[in-house]
Scaffold this active site. Structure first.
Site, short mmCIF file in Angstrom:
data_model
loop_
_atom_site.label_atom_id
_atom_site.label_comp_id
_atom_site.label_asym_id
_atom_site.label_seq_id
_atom_site.Cartn_x
_atom_site.Cartn_y
_atom_site.Cartn_z
N ARG A 51 12.85 16.21 56.85
CA ARG A 51 13.15 17.64 56.91
C ARG A 51 13.34 18.13 58.34
O ARG A 51 14.06 19.10 58.59
CB ARG A 51 12.00 18.47 56.32
CG ARG A 51 11.86 18.40 54.82
CD ARG A 51 10.94 19.51 54.35
NE ARG A 51 10.39 19.27 53.02
CZ ARG A 51 11.01 19.56 51.89
NH1 ARG A 51 12.21 20.07 51.91
NH2 ARG A 51 10.42 19.31 50.73
N ASP A 61 23.52 21.30 43.80
CA ASP A 61 23.92 19.98 43.31
C ASP A 61 24.42 20.13 41.87
O ASP A 61 25.57 20.49 41.65
CB ASP A 61 22.69 19.07 43.44
CG ASP A 61 22.91 17.63 43.04
OD1 ASP A 61 24.04 17.28 42.64
OD2 ASP A 61 21.96 16.84 43.10
N GLU A 79 20.01 29.12 49.58
CA GLU A 79 19.75 27.75 49.14
C GLU A 79 20.14 26.76 50.23
O GLU A 79 21.08 27.01 50.99
CB GLU A 79 20.58 27.44 47.89
CG GLU A 79 19.87 27.70 46.58
CD GLU A 79 18.88 26.59 46.21
OE1 GLU A 79 18.47 25.80 47.08
OE2 GLU A 79 18.51 26.53 45.04
N ASP A 80 19.45 25.64 50.28
CA ASP A 80 19.86 24.56 51.17
C ASP A 80 21.08 23.84 50.60
O ASP A 80 22.06 23.60 51.29
CB ASP A 80 18.70 23.57 51.40
CG ASP A 80 18.04 23.09 50.11
OD1 ASP A 80 18.34 23.64 49.02
OD2 ASP A 80 17.20 22.17 50.17
P1 IMP Z 1 20.36 21.26 41.49
O1 IMP Z 1 19.46 21.97 40.52
O2 IMP Z 1 20.77 19.90 40.96
O3 IMP Z 1 21.56 22.09 41.90
O4 IMP Z 1 19.52 20.91 42.75
C1 IMP Z 1 19.12 21.84 43.62
C2 IMP Z 1 17.96 21.38 44.48
O5 IMP Z 1 17.78 19.96 44.46
C3 IMP Z 1 18.26 21.72 45.91
O6 IMP Z 1 17.87 23.03 46.21
C4 IMP Z 1 17.47 20.67 46.65
O7 IMP Z 1 16.15 21.10 46.81
C5 IMP Z 1 17.52 19.46 45.75
N1 IMP Z 1 18.63 18.56 46.15
C6 IMP Z 1 19.83 18.39 45.55
N2 IMP Z 1 20.58 17.49 46.20
C7 IMP Z 1 19.84 17.10 47.26
C8 IMP Z 1 20.10 16.17 48.34
O8 IMP Z 1 21.16 15.55 48.48
N3 IMP Z 1 19.09 16.02 49.24
C9 IMP Z 1 17.90 16.70 49.15
N4 IMP Z 1 17.64 17.57 48.19
C10 IMP Z 1 18.59 17.76 47.23
MG MG Z 2 16.49 23.86 47.29
#
Ligand code: IMP
Ligand code: MG
Length: 180
Positions: A163, A101, A97-98
């Site tokens: 990106r 969050d 994963e990048d």
């Molecule tokens: P989550 O489901 O809230 O954990 O979000 C995961 C996905 O949301 C990541 O894999 C990213 O693609 C995107 N994401 C969450 N935070 C950021 C951010 O600060 N910048 C860009 N993409 C984000």
């Molecule tokens: Mg992602």
């Protein structure tokens, strides 16, 4: 107007990706894990990580959607846009994963994968916004713990922008005015 504040330089990222590669190699010595990238954000990180790994790996990708175009906040809904192309049965899977969050995307992906009976699943993320978690998710390899700000660069985007930047930046300013 939004502006970019550097959080991690390309050199700092390179050092952390090297460290992650060394840990993964140690844990998977004699094995051939399947690195499963979560598109699109993982693409730069995963490309750098595989080139540092001194063990054989297989690659596959999934694409999950939790953010609509132009949104800087998670909508809390996750769906699979592009599923696995290979079997994960009896394989050692490492999710790449990048950024984690809320954890909602990863939680969904873990459930999707577990149903397909891999031998093991571990998670490797470059960035962890640990304070933003809505669901607890297990993370085995973390590059950097990061603050609750919107990050871009090194694969991460805001509405498909930024990106390509070689570092990681906090996108500051009037984010909401950039949203749809
Ligand atoms: P989550 O489901 O809230 O954990 O979000 C995961 C996905 O949301 C990541 O894999 C990213 O693609 C995107 N994401 C969450 N935070 C950021 C951010 O600060 N910048 C860009 N993409 C984000
Ligand atoms: Mg992602």
């Amino acid at each position: 107007m939004a502006n970019l504040q550097i959080l991690f330089t390309p050199e700092e990222i390179d050092a952390v990706v090297t460290k992650l590669a060394r840990s993964i190699e140690k844990d998977y010595a004699g094995k051939k894990p399947l690195l499963l990238g979560a598109l699109k954000g993982c693409f730069v990180f995963m490309a750098d990580l595989v080139r540092k790994l001194d063990i054989p790996v297989e690659l596959d990708f999934v694409k999950l959607s939790s953010y609509g175009p132009g949104r800087s906040q998670s909508k809390g809904r996750v769906s699979i846009v592009h599923g696995l192309q290979c079997s994960v049965k009896a394989k050692d899977v490492i999710i790449i994963e990048d950024i984690i969050d809320t954890g909602l995307t990863l939680d969904f992906l873990l459930e999707y994968l577990q149903a397909k009976k891999p031998s093991s699943i571990r998670v490797c993320t470059l960035l962890d916004k640990v304070a933003c978690r809505k669901v607890q998710v297990p993370i085995d390899y973390t590059g950097f713990v990061v603050p609750d700000s919107f990050l871009v660069g090194y694969g991460l985007d805001y509405d498909e922008r930024y990106r390509h930047l070689p570092g990681v930046y906090a996108l500051e300013g009037e984010l909401s005015s950039l949203d749809d």
